[in-house]
Design an enzyme around this catalytic site. Structure first.
Site, PDB file in Angstrom:
ATOM      1  N   ASP A 203       0.811  -1.209   0.000  1.00  0.00           N
ATOM      2  CA  ASP A 203       0.000   0.000   0.000  1.00  0.00           C
ATOM      3  C   ASP A 203       0.850   1.267   0.000  1.00  0.00           C
ATOM      4  OD1 ASP A 203      -2.392  -1.377  -0.029  1.00  0.00           O
ATOM      5  OD2 ASP A 203      -2.588  -1.421   2.146  1.00  0.00           O
ATOM      6  N   GLY A 204       1.980   1.243   0.721  1.00  0.00           N
ATOM      7  CA  GLY A 204       2.842   2.419   0.764  1.00  0.00           C
ATOM      8  C   GLY A 204       3.362   2.799  -0.604  1.00  0.00           C
TER       9      GLY A 204
ATOM     10  N   ASN B 169      -4.346   8.672   1.503  1.00  0.00           N
ATOM     11  CA  ASN B 169      -4.855   8.135   2.769  1.00  0.00           C
ATOM     12  C   ASN B 169      -5.258   9.243   3.743  1.00  0.00           C
ATOM     13  OD1 ASN B 169      -5.039   5.378   2.622  1.00  0.00           O
ATOM     14  ND2 ASN B 169      -3.286   4.961   3.935  1.00  0.00           N
ATOM     15  N   ASP B 170      -4.266  10.019   4.168  1.00  0.00           N
ATOM     16  CA  ASP B 170      -4.553  10.969   5.234  1.00  0.00           C
ATOM     17  C   ASP B 170      -3.450  11.999   5.409  1.00  0.00           C
ATOM     18  OD1 ASP B 170      -2.455   9.571   6.624  1.00  0.00           O
ATOM     19  OD2 ASP B 170      -3.915   8.121   7.334  1.00  0.00           O
TER      20      ASP B 170
ATOM     21  N   ASP C 208      -2.673  13.357  21.419  1.00  0.00           N
ATOM     22  CA  ASP C 208      -1.477  13.011  20.646  1.00  0.00           C
ATOM     23  C   ASP C 208      -1.504  13.566  19.231  1.00  0.00           C
ATOM     24  OD1 ASP C 208      -0.676  11.696  22.854  1.00  0.00           O
ATOM     25  OD2 ASP C 208      -0.710   9.681  22.012  1.00  0.00           O
TER      26      ASP C 208
END
Length: 315
Positions: A66-67, A159-160, A191
Site C-alpha cells: 500500500d505504501g 490516505n490521510d 497526541d
C-alpha cells in the site's frame, strides 16, 4: 487501453518485485511497448526524475504494498495516469490485487494481463484525494510539491494528513484548534489529529478508533489521536468542507504535518494548515469483474463474524 508506454514501479528491497518487474518488461517490450522500471521506497523517490520527461505513461504498474501505491498516487493523480497495483512484498495490501492473480495472468507470454488491458477488460475506480497547504499568516502557502488550480503550492495525500507533536526528545501532547467551513468547532488536546479520506479510513484513522468509510463515499474523516477528553469524538464531514487546523500554546508547541506517513512540513502557533478535497481523484485499475470491498475487509482485518459458527449464516 493502449500500452505504448508503461512505468513499472518496484517496492524497494523486494527481490520478488524486481524479478516480476524484469518479467513484465520483457513481455511488454515483446509487444512493442516502451518500459521504464524504477524503485520506490522510504529513501527512494523516482517520480521527480520520471516526470521530468513530458511523455506520460499510459499505465503505471506498481509492484509492492500500500505504501508504494500511496506514493504513486500522490504524484500521478493530478496527471490522471491510471495505476494498476499488485501486492508484491507488501503487508495488508488494501489497495492492491493479490499476488496469486498476477502470477496467473503473467503465465506464458503474459497475454492474460496485457491483452486484458488492451481489450478494456477492467474498471477504473476513482478515489478521493486530499490536499493540504501551510499558511504562515500571509495567505501564501510556503511549501508543497504540487500546485492546485489556483497555482498555489500544496501537498497531496490518498490516505490521510495528520498532525502530531514535533518534539523528538519528549512525548508531549499538543492542542489543536479546528475550524470547518469558517466555523471554529473546538480544540483537541491529545497526541494529534488525523484528517482521512475514505481510502485512509482503514489506515491510521481506523487504528485511532475512527469509522470505516466505503471508498465510493466522498467524505472526510476528522479523527483525534488519543484525546484527553472523552467528548472528543471522530466526525465525518462533506467532501467540499474546508478545514483549518492550527496549534495553540507557546512557541515550543510545534507540530509536524505528515502526508500518508511522509513528512510534509512543520507548524508553530500562528501557522495554519488548510485541508480540503484535492482537485483530482486517484485512478486505480480494478481487474476483478465484481470486486467485493466487504470481503476484502473481512479477509484483511480478520473479522471473526460469529464466535460460535464456523460458517456464515444462510439467511
Amino acid at each position: 487501453m493502449d500500452l505504448r508506454r508503461v512505468w513499472v514501479i518496484v517496492r524497494s528491497g523486494s527481490q520478488t518485485a524486481q524479478r516480476i518487474a524484469s518479467r513484465c518488461r520483457e513481455q511488454l517490450e515483446a509487444r512493442g511497448c516502451a518500459v521504464i522500471c524504477a524503485t520506490s521506497g522510504l529513501t527512494t523517490n523516482p517520480y521527480p526524475g520520471l516526470l521530468a520527461d513530458d511523455r506520460l505513461p499510459d499505465l503505471v504498474l506498481v509492484l509492492g504494498g500500500d505504501g508504494t501505491v500511496l506514493s504513486a498516487a500522490r504524484y500521478l493523480a493530478a496527471l490522471d495516469v491510471p495505476i494498476l497495483s499488485f501486492n508484491v512484498g507488501g503487508h495488508l495490501g488494501f489497495l492492491t490485487h493479490e499476488f496469486v492473480l498476477l502470477e496467473s495472468l503473467l503465465s506464458g507470454d503474459g497475454s492474460g494481463l496485457w491483452q486484458r488491458l488492451e481489450d478494456h477488460h477492467y474498471a477504473l475506480t476513482q478515489r478521493l484525494m486530499l490536499q493540504a497547504s501551510i499558511d504562515r499568516g500571509d495567505g501564501i502557502p510556503d511549501s508543497g510539491d504540487h500546485h492546485d488550480k489556483q497555482g498555489q503550492l500544496c501537498h497531496l495525500a490518498l490516505n490521510d494528513f495528520y498532525l502530531r507533536p514535533a518534539q523528538e526528545e519528549a512525548t508531549p501532547t499538543c492542542r489543536l484548534e479546528v475550524e470547518i467551513d469558517g466555523e471554529v468547532v473546538g480544540q483537541y488536546q491529545g497526541d494529534g489529529l488525523i484528517v482521512a479520506s475514505p481510502t485512509g479510513s482503514t489506515g491510521y484513522a481506523m487504528a485511532a478508533g475512527g469509522p470505516i468509510l466505503h471508498p465510493a463515499i466522498d467524505a472526510i474523516v476528522v479523527n483525534p489521536i488519543c484525546p484527553m477528553s472523552l467528548s472528543s469524538r471522530p466526525v465525518v464531514v462533506p467532501p467540499r468542507s474546508i478545514l483549518a487546523i492550527w496549534p495553540v500554546g507557546d512557541s515550543a508547541r510545534r507540530v509536524k504535518l505528515w502526508k500518508d506517513g511522509a513528512l510534509a512540513g512543520e507548524l508553530e502557533p500562528g501557522d495554519r494548515c488548510i485541508v480540503q478535497q484535492a482537485d483530482h481523484h486517484a485512478r486505480l485499475v480494478a481487474l476483478e469483474q465484481q470486486p467485493s470491498y466487504f470481503s476484502n475487509l473481512s479477509r484483511k482485518l480478520h473479522w471473526a463474524g460469529s464466535l460460535t459458527d464456523a460458517m456464515p449464516s444462510q439467511n
